[in-house]
Design a protein around this motif. Structure first.
Motif, short mmCIF file in Angstrom:
data_model
loop_
_atom_site.label_atom_id
_atom_site.label_comp_id
_atom_site.label_asym_id
_atom_site.label_seq_id
_atom_site.Cartn_x
_atom_site.Cartn_y
_atom_site.Cartn_z
N PRO B 50 0.80 -1.24 0.00
CA PRO B 50 0.00 0.00 0.00
C PRO B 50 0.83 1.28 0.00
O PRO B 50 0.55 2.19 -0.81
N GLU B 51 1.83 1.39 0.85
CA GLU B 51 2.54 2.68 0.91
C GLU B 51 3.28 2.99 -0.39
O GLU B 51 3.39 4.17 -0.77
N MET B 52 3.74 1.94 -1.09
CA MET B 52 4.40 2.17 -2.38
C MET B 52 3.39 2.69 -3.40
O MET B 52 3.69 3.59 -4.20
N ILE B 53 2.21 2.11 -3.41
CA ILE B 53 1.18 2.50 -4.38
C ILE B 53 0.73 3.94 -4.11
O ILE B 53 0.65 4.77 -5.02
N VAL B 54 0.49 4.25 -2.84
CA VAL B 54 0.00 5.59 -2.47
C VAL B 54 1.05 6.64 -2.82
O VAL B 54 0.74 7.68 -3.42
N THR B 55 2.30 6.38 -2.48
CA THR B 55 3.37 7.35 -2.75
C THR B 55 3.55 7.57 -4.25
O THR B 55 3.61 8.71 -4.73
N ALA B 56 3.63 6.49 -5.00
CA ALA B 56 3.83 6.62 -6.45
C ALA B 56 2.66 7.37 -7.08
O ALA B 56 2.84 8.24 -7.94
N LEU B 57 1.46 7.04 -6.64
CA LEU B 57 0.28 7.68 -7.22
C LEU B 57 0.29 9.18 -6.95
O LEU B 57 0.03 9.99 -7.85
N ASN B 58 0.59 9.55 -5.73
CA ASN B 58 0.57 10.99 -5.40
C ASN B 58 1.69 11.75 -6.11
O ASN B 58 1.49 12.88 -6.54
N GLN B 59 2.86 11.12 -6.25
CA GLN B 59 3.93 11.77 -7.01
C GLN B 59 3.51 11.97 -8.46
O GLN B 59 3.67 13.05 -9.03
N CYS B 60 2.97 10.93 -9.04
CA CYS B 60 2.75 10.95 -10.49
C CYS B 60 1.51 11.76 -10.88
O CYS B 60 1.50 12.40 -11.93
N ARG B 61 0.49 11.77 -10.05
CA ARG B 61 -0.70 12.54 -10.45
C ARG B 61 -0.45 14.04 -10.34
O ARG B 61 -1.11 14.84 -11.00
N ALA B 62 0.55 14.44 -9.54
CA ALA B 62 0.92 15.85 -9.48
C ALA B 62 1.79 16.24 -10.68
O ALA B 62 1.81 17.39 -11.09
N ARG B 63 2.51 15.27 -11.21
CA ARG B 63 3.53 15.57 -12.21
C ARG B 63 3.04 15.46 -13.64
O ARG B 63 3.55 16.14 -14.53
N TYR B 64 2.07 14.57 -13.89
CA TYR B 64 1.65 14.30 -15.27
C TYR B 64 0.19 14.70 -15.50
O TYR B 64 -0.61 14.70 -14.55
N THR B 65 -0.12 14.99 -16.74
CA THR B 65 -1.50 15.34 -17.08
C THR B 65 -2.44 14.18 -16.76
O THR B 65 -3.52 14.38 -16.20
N TYR B 66 -2.02 12.98 -17.13
CA TYR B 66 -2.84 11.79 -16.92
C TYR B 66 -2.01 10.68 -16.28
O TYR B 66 -0.83 10.52 -16.61
N VAL B 67 -2.64 9.91 -15.40
CA VAL B 67 -2.01 8.71 -14.85
C VAL B 67 -2.93 7.53 -15.15
O VAL B 67 -4.15 7.62 -14.95
N PHE B 68 -2.34 6.46 -15.65
CA PHE B 68 -3.09 5.23 -15.88
C PHE B 68 -2.53 4.14 -14.96
O PHE B 68 -1.32 3.91 -14.99
N THR B 69 -3.39 3.52 -14.16
CA THR B 69 -2.92 2.38 -13.38
C THR B 69 -3.47 1.11 -14.02
O THR B 69 -4.57 1.11 -14.59
N THR B 70 -2.70 0.03 -13.94
CA THR B 70 -3.20 -1.27 -14.38
C THR B 70 -3.01 -2.26 -13.24
O THR B 70 -1.98 -2.27 -12.59
N GLY B 71 -4.04 -3.08 -13.01
CA GLY B 71 -3.92 -4.18 -12.06
C GLY B 71 -4.50 -3.90 -10.69
O GLY B 71 -4.63 -2.76 -10.26
N GLY B 72 -4.92 -5.00 -10.05
CA GLY B 72 -5.32 -4.92 -8.65
C GLY B 72 -6.74 -4.47 -8.38
O GLY B 72 -7.04 -4.00 -7.28
N ILE B 73 -7.65 -4.60 -9.38
CA ILE B 73 -9.04 -4.19 -9.12
C ILE B 73 -10.01 -5.36 -9.21
O ILE B 73 -11.20 -5.18 -9.42
N GLY B 74 -9.51 -6.57 -9.03
CA GLY B 74 -10.38 -7.75 -9.02
C GLY B 74 -11.01 -7.98 -7.65
O GLY B 74 -10.97 -7.11 -6.78
#
Lengths: 251, 251
Positions: B50-74
């Motif tokens: 969890p902490e890796m996912i949360v950190t990466a997501l918050n870094q990347c959504r601030a930096r890029y116009t769009y973020v696409f995640t794949t996996g882990g929604i089953g």
């Protein structure tokens, strides 16, 4: 700090991000590192932009036991990895005498200045060449960073050249069991089994074969006996759901 | 901030890092984003922590116009993406009524609590479902983050469902020319051509075919005419080096 020993892979190259080239190094490195008991904690695919490479390298070499880079160490203008690694370590680039000797011996009269760029390394006390028995131009290690080529055959040869020097942990084993049961049918019992066996990581992956949905359950652990116990329980659940469990190769 | 519009892909899943599974989404997303004029600036492969996912997501959504995640929604215990995305956005997880209705209509009497987990979304004002015509359970968009499935067929269907809603830039075209000349022979002239055509990114990739080394030169630009001019010059150089340039498909 990730659990030790840990590793990170930095895949350097516009060609992967543009979709032109399918990366073929991550799966190999992930598999081999797991077998050596080194947890691959993260991989990043970054473009040929110096500040991105320098930043990612400095973040990852502080966080992981080992960092492996792939790509960008050839002779052309877009091969900027060594310049960026030198910048990350705060040093200049120098020509490595042994690397230069190997290139001159290989190219003979076809030696030229751009080919000799492949003998460049950061000017740092702790640099060691990594042998390349495929195409001669070596990679190198600088502190905990291993600089490998991007071409898969060469990347693999370089990794295998350094593998015996890596300090591994307990190797992580894995085994799978597949059946034509749905994730949504097995999920609840699977969560219970996961709770009962905390030293095993249980992953669940849906698949489609012959137009029939199924689920592949993967158990990963340093303890083979625990893997066997988990997969026996999972197989029982699959049978109660009408599936015929097919066990993957023993770890 | 990366050049706009830009994108980042977060590939979530232990199975990619362990080497068990070959990622098949990055190449597709990179190709499609380039065609839409959206620069894929970075991709990260991160584990089910969890902490890796949360950190990466918050870094990347601030930096890029769009973020696409794949996996882990089953539906299984190892599907933690939605919980992590909610945490990154500082909100709870709720059941989305429309998503629940779609799942109940699809599963009928086989509807159960774990399947309904696939109707969970972060409790946020700006959430929209992403249609999944392959296996029903939807993805979703939250602000600039697009949460896609990991299974390639489903990830592609979800991406294509949202592609018309993305604000693209000038599409980036690319074309290649290959010949049996060595990188070390062509590198110097190639650097000159790169200097003469700054609006084109020229990449050089060695290959081995029929046991003969060669080089593939790829020109990428928003300007097709410039690509043609660059590849004409590269082809001339290849001929002077004794190679027979083979041009790739026109952009």
């Amino acid at each position: 700090m990730a659990p030790s020993p840990s590793a990170c892979v930095l895949i350097i190259g516009d060609e992967i991000l543009s979709g032109r080239t399918q990366d073929a190094n991550l799966k190999y490195l992930g598999t081999r590192l797991a077998a050596l008991g080194i947890a691959l904690g993260e991989a990043r695919v970054i473009p040929d932009i110096p500040e991105m490479i320098v930043t990612a390298l400095n973040q990852c070499r502080a966080r992981y036991t080992y960092v492996f880079t792939t790509g960008g160490i050839g002779p052309t203008h877009d091969d900027i990895t060594t310049d960026c690694i030198a910048e990350a370590f705060g040093c200049r680039v120098v020509r490595h005498p042994e690397a230069e000797a190997r290139l001159r011996a290989y190219y003979g009269g076809r030696t030229n200045e751009v080919r000799l760029r492949m003998a460049n390394v950061p000017d740092h006390a702790d640099v060691e060449l990594i042998d390349n028995h495929v195409s001669v131009a070596p990679g190198y290690r600088i502190e905990n960073v291993f600089v490998l080529a991007g071409v898969p055959d060469v990347a693999r040869a370089m990794f295998e050249a350094v593998a015996p020097t890596l300090t591994g942990g307990d190797p992580v084993f894995s085994q799978s069991v597949d059946a034509h049961v749905r994730e949504g049918e097995i999920a609840e019992r699977l969560a219970q089994i996961q709770n009962e066996h905390r030293s095993v990581t249980i992953g669940s992956y849906p698949f489609m074969r012959n137009d029939k949905l199924g689920t592949s359950i993967v158990a990963r652990s340093t303890d083979k006996a625990e893997i066997a116990r988990v997969l026996a329980k999972v197989s029982d659940v699959m049978r109660t759901l009408g599936g015929e469990p097919i066990m993957g190769p023993a770890p």
